[in-house]
Design an enzyme around this catalytic site. Structure first.
Site, PDB file in Angstrom:
ATOM      1  N   LYS A  52       1.137  -1.303  -0.145  1.00 54.62           N
ATOM      2  CA  LYS A  52       0.257   0.057   0.093  1.00 54.62           C
ATOM      3  C   LYS A  52       0.918   1.335  -0.046  1.00 54.62           C
ATOM      4  CE  LYS A  52      -1.697   2.784   2.969  1.00 54.62           C
ATOM      5  NZ  LYS A  52      -1.556   4.088   1.787  1.00 54.62           N
ATOM      6  N   CYS A  66      14.272  10.683   6.350  1.00 54.25           N
ATOM      7  CA  CYS A  66      14.004  10.161   7.611  1.00 54.25           C
ATOM      8  C   CYS A  66      15.641  10.253   8.148  1.00 54.25           C
ATOM      9  CB  CYS A  66      13.504   8.799   7.783  1.00 54.25           C
ATOM     10  SG  CYS A  66      14.410   7.533   6.442  1.00 54.25           S
ATOM     11  N   GLU A  72      10.789  15.969  14.874  1.00 51.54           N
ATOM     12  CA  GLU A  72      10.997  15.749  13.021  1.00 51.54           C
ATOM     13  C   GLU A  72      10.446  16.599  12.206  1.00 51.54           C
ATOM     14  OE1 GLU A  72       9.613  12.343  11.347  1.00 51.54           O
ATOM     15  OE2 GLU A  72      11.682  12.052  10.279  1.00 51.54           O
TER      16      GLU A  72
HETATM   17  P1  NAD Z   1       2.500   8.282   7.924  1.00 49.39           P
HETATM   18  O1  NAD Z   1       2.783   7.492   9.123  1.00 49.39           O
HETATM   19  O2  NAD Z   1       1.550   9.191   7.927  1.00 49.39           O
HETATM   20  O3  NAD Z   1       2.209   7.269   6.601  1.00 49.39           O
HETATM   21  C1  NAD Z   1       2.656   6.243   6.360  1.00 49.39           C
HETATM   22  C2  NAD Z   1       1.841   5.078   5.402  1.00 49.39           C
HETATM   23  O4  NAD Z   1       1.132   4.479   6.497  1.00 49.39           O
HETATM   24  C3  NAD Z   1       1.138   5.688   4.505  1.00 49.39           C
HETATM   25  O5  NAD Z   1       0.935   4.830   3.490  1.00 49.39           O
HETATM   26  C4  NAD Z   1      -0.439   5.726   5.114  1.00 49.39           C
HETATM   27  O6  NAD Z   1      -1.425   5.726   4.445  1.00 49.39           O
HETATM   28  C5  NAD Z   1      -0.242   4.751   5.986  1.00 49.39           C
HETATM   29  N1  NAD Z   1      -1.048   4.649   7.373  1.00 49.39           N
HETATM   30  C6  NAD Z   1      -1.603   5.844   7.929  1.00 49.39           C
HETATM   31  N2  NAD Z   1      -2.410   5.427   8.966  1.00 49.39           N
HETATM   32  C7  NAD Z   1      -2.240   4.122   8.996  1.00 49.39           C
HETATM   33  C8  NAD Z   1      -3.055   3.068   9.766  1.00 49.39           C
HETATM   34  N3  NAD Z   1      -3.661   3.486  10.870  1.00 49.39           N
HETATM   35  N4  NAD Z   1      -2.762   2.005   9.529  1.00 49.39           N
HETATM   36  C9  NAD Z   1      -1.863   1.560   8.596  1.00 49.39           C
HETATM   37  N5  NAD Z   1      -1.317   2.345   7.869  1.00 49.39           N
HETATM   38  C10 NAD Z   1      -1.433   3.628   7.980  1.00 49.39           C
HETATM   39  O7  NAD Z   1       3.951   8.939   7.361  1.00 49.39           O
HETATM   40  P2  NAD Z   1       4.268   9.712   5.864  1.00 49.39           P
HETATM   41  O8  NAD Z   1       3.839  11.282   6.646  1.00 49.39           O
HETATM   42  O9  NAD Z   1       3.715   9.300   4.631  1.00 49.39           O
HETATM   43  O10 NAD Z   1       5.802   9.803   5.971  1.00 49.39           O
HETATM   44  C11 NAD Z   1       6.733  10.282   6.767  1.00 49.39           C
HETATM   45  C12 NAD Z   1       7.291   9.774   7.813  1.00 49.39           C
HETATM   46  O11 NAD Z   1       7.921   8.413   7.532  1.00 49.39           O
HETATM   47  C13 NAD Z   1       8.439  10.674   8.510  1.00 49.39           C
HETATM   48  O12 NAD Z   1       8.223  10.452   9.727  1.00 49.39           O
HETATM   49  C14 NAD Z   1       9.780   9.703   8.146  1.00 49.39           C
HETATM   50  O13 NAD Z   1      10.728   9.990   9.064  1.00 49.39           O
HETATM   51  C15 NAD Z   1       9.148   8.433   8.025  1.00 49.39           C
HETATM   52  N6  NAD Z   1      10.052   7.808   7.115  1.00 49.39           N
HETATM   53  C16 NAD Z   1      11.001   6.729   7.696  1.00 49.39           C
HETATM   54  C17 NAD Z   1      12.072   6.045   7.013  1.00 49.39           C
HETATM   55  C18 NAD Z   1      12.805   5.020   7.520  1.00 49.39           C
HETATM   56  O14 NAD Z   1      13.624   4.241   6.984  1.00 49.39           O
HETATM   57  N7  NAD Z   1      13.076   5.110   8.971  1.00 49.39           N
HETATM   58  C19 NAD Z   1      11.861   6.230   5.679  1.00 49.39           C
HETATM   59  C20 NAD Z   1      11.221   7.012   5.090  1.00 49.39           C
HETATM   60  C21 NAD Z   1      10.378   7.661   5.732  1.00 49.39           C
END
Ligand code: NAD
Length: 457
Positions: free
Chosen positions: A157, A264, A356
């Site tokens: 997803k 990240c 962040e």
């Molecule tokens: P997010 O947590 O809002 O969403 C991430 C994904 O989760 C999306 O596909 C979203 O649709 C899905 N999602 C949202 N609510 C959900 C739920 N209740 N159940 C299951 N899935 C759900 O994050 P974002 O804003 O899309 O991404 C940014 C974040 O990602 C930042 O905090 C960043 O640091 C982190 N990130 C981490 C890494 C790593 O490898 N550590 C890499 C890239 C991004």
């Protein structure tokens, strides 16, 4: 109000609609998982060499579509063209690396009295991958390709804002001859499709990359089914610059501006030894002023836009107009632009220094000595990455040991290589992706004891 049945993909550099995509419902997820269960059986029954051959062919097809994939990533995520080309190449290389691991996914023989004892690595079944919007293509690849190589099916997803490159990768997998439904991409909302994937009993593992807040919920839901989960979450990484360092290299602003800071691993806490603070400030001011911000499809551009208006509002909330700061420039709208910024009078316990931000904003924080640098570096709930800049080898090693983070680099800002393990300490996550153990992470270990004493009487 967003339409629950549809996703609108905007070009963040122009605010134009790139595509509308149907959003998967809970029923769509259930149907996809059922198809994946069947596809996985066919896939796992293939000889390892045949699976490896198909993944190599997939890599070839990705290779011939590098430019198309890169330009799609530019349009949906605002990545610069150079970065997006690197990302398509990274997806291709990871496929080749994962394919190379299939025939080396070895079990063990353990000495046991009265018989032979052997362990096997068996695929888990169907793996659910949930990706964020900041690196749509690489994160789709990191979660999915090692899982496929280990004999699993994948239902992915993507994030609401960025489903297109993942969808294209799934199309290219079919072109390469991978079994139908083995690698499915289901765009949808997190709270419907994402939750349905996490809660589905036939999804054997979840790989989640996203915010710490959502990761916590995903982990709680997985716990109800005792489902394994890999979490790649947020970061607030230090860039520790000692006075003896090559200051120009150490203060490269792309250590926190890459991908407009939506990274990240971004080194957003710039820790500088007091004795060179003025010099560091001057270097950063010049470097920020020189950053070329603009159309990400232009080869000369170094930094593109933020992903959305919402993200820009969030970033703005950390940077009051009167905050003491070094600032570069950014275009006016349309597009979700924000200038490269370094806050220079932030306290280590201030909001901008602790949370962040996920935008092109860093904080400059002075430290006195090695001990103080380590204390500041570790003064965060996160532990994803970080850099240490010094010419003193002993100090580089001591500080590397003392900083609690999963991915450190000494005299470098690099974080991610597909052949080394990647993941965070503390609230930056759980488990590791990539590297030599990437395939094993998508297997169960089975132990079989074979008696040499004959059948029990
Ligand atoms: P997010 O947590 O809002 O969403 C991430 C994904 O989760 C999306 O596909 C979203 O649709 C899905 N999602 C949202 N609510 C959900 C739920 N209740 N159940 C299951 N899935 C759900 O994050 P974002 O804003 O899309 O991404 C940014 C974040 O990602 C930042 O905090 C960043 O640091 C982190 N990130 C981490 C890494 C790593 O490898 N550590 C890499 C890239 C991004």
């Amino acid at each position: 109000m967003s339409d629950p049945n549809e996703l609108t993909v905007l070009n963040p550099a122009t605010e134009e609609i790139v595509a509308t995509v149907p959003a998967a419902s809970e029923e769509d997820v259930a149907a996809a998982v059922a198809r994946a269960v069947r596809a996985q059986r066919t896939w796992a029954a293939l000889a390892p060499a045949d699976r490896a051959r198909l993944l190599r062919r997939f890599a070839d097809v990705v290779d011939t579509h590098t430019e198309e994939l890169a330009r799609l990533e530019v349009r949906e995520a605002g990545h610069t063209l150079g970065n997006a080309r690197w990302e398509a190449g990274n997806a291709r290389d990871l496929l080749l690396y994962a394919a190379g691991g299939i025939e080396r996914l070895l079990g063990r023989q353990i000495p046991a009295p009265g018989g032979w004892d052997v362990t096997f690595h068996e695929p888990l079944g169907v793996v659910g991958v949930i990706a964020p919007w900041n690196f749509p293509m690489p994160i789709a690849a990191w979660g999915s390709f090692p899982a496929l190589a280990a004999g699993n099916a994948v239902v992915l997803k993507p994030a609401e804002a960025t489903p297109l490159t993942a969808l294209r990768l799934a199309g290219l997998a079919l072109e390469a001859g991978l079994p139908e439904h083995l690698f499915q991409v289901l765009p949808g909302y997190g709270t419907t499709a994402g939750r349905a994937l996490v809660d589905h009993p036939d999804v054997a593992k979840i790989v989640f990359t996203g915010s710490t807040r959502t990761g916590r919920e995903v982990m709680e839901r997985c716990a109800r089914l005792v489902k394994p989960v890999t979490l790649e979450l947020g970061g607030k990484s230090p860039n520790i610059v000692f006075a003896d360092a090559d200051l120009t290299a150490a203060l490269d602003p792309f250590s926190f501006l890459d991908n407009c800071g939506q990274d990240c691993c971004a080194r957003t806490r710039v820790l500088v030894q007091e004795s060179v603070l003025d010099e560091a400030r001057a270097l950063l001011a010049d470097a920020l002023a020189a950053v070329v911000v603009g159309d990400p499809a232009d080869e000369k551009t170094q930094m593109g836009p933020l992903i959305s208006a919402r993200q820009r509002e969030r970033v703005r909330s950390y940077v009051p107009d009167d905050a003491p700061a070094l600032r570069g420039s950014a275009p006016d709208g349309p597009g979700f632009w924000f200038p490269p910024t370094v806050l220079t009078a932030e306290r280590p316990d201030g909001r901008a220094a602790r949370e962040e931000i996920f935008g092109p904003v860093a904080v400059l924080l002075p430290f006195t000595d090695e001990q103080d640098a380590v204390r500041l570096a570790n003064d965060t709930p996160y532990g994803l990455s970080g850099s240490i800049w010094t010419r003193d080898l002993g100090r580089a090693l001591r500080v590397s040991q003392a900083v609690r983070a999963g991915n450190l680099s000494v005299n470098s800002h690099s974080s991610v290589r597909y052949w080394t393990p990647f993941g965070g300490f503390k609230q930056s996550g759980l488990g590791r992706e990539l590297g030599p153990d990437a395939l094993t992470a998508f297997t169960e270990t089975k132990n079989v004891f074979i008696s040499t004493e004959g059948p029990a009487q």
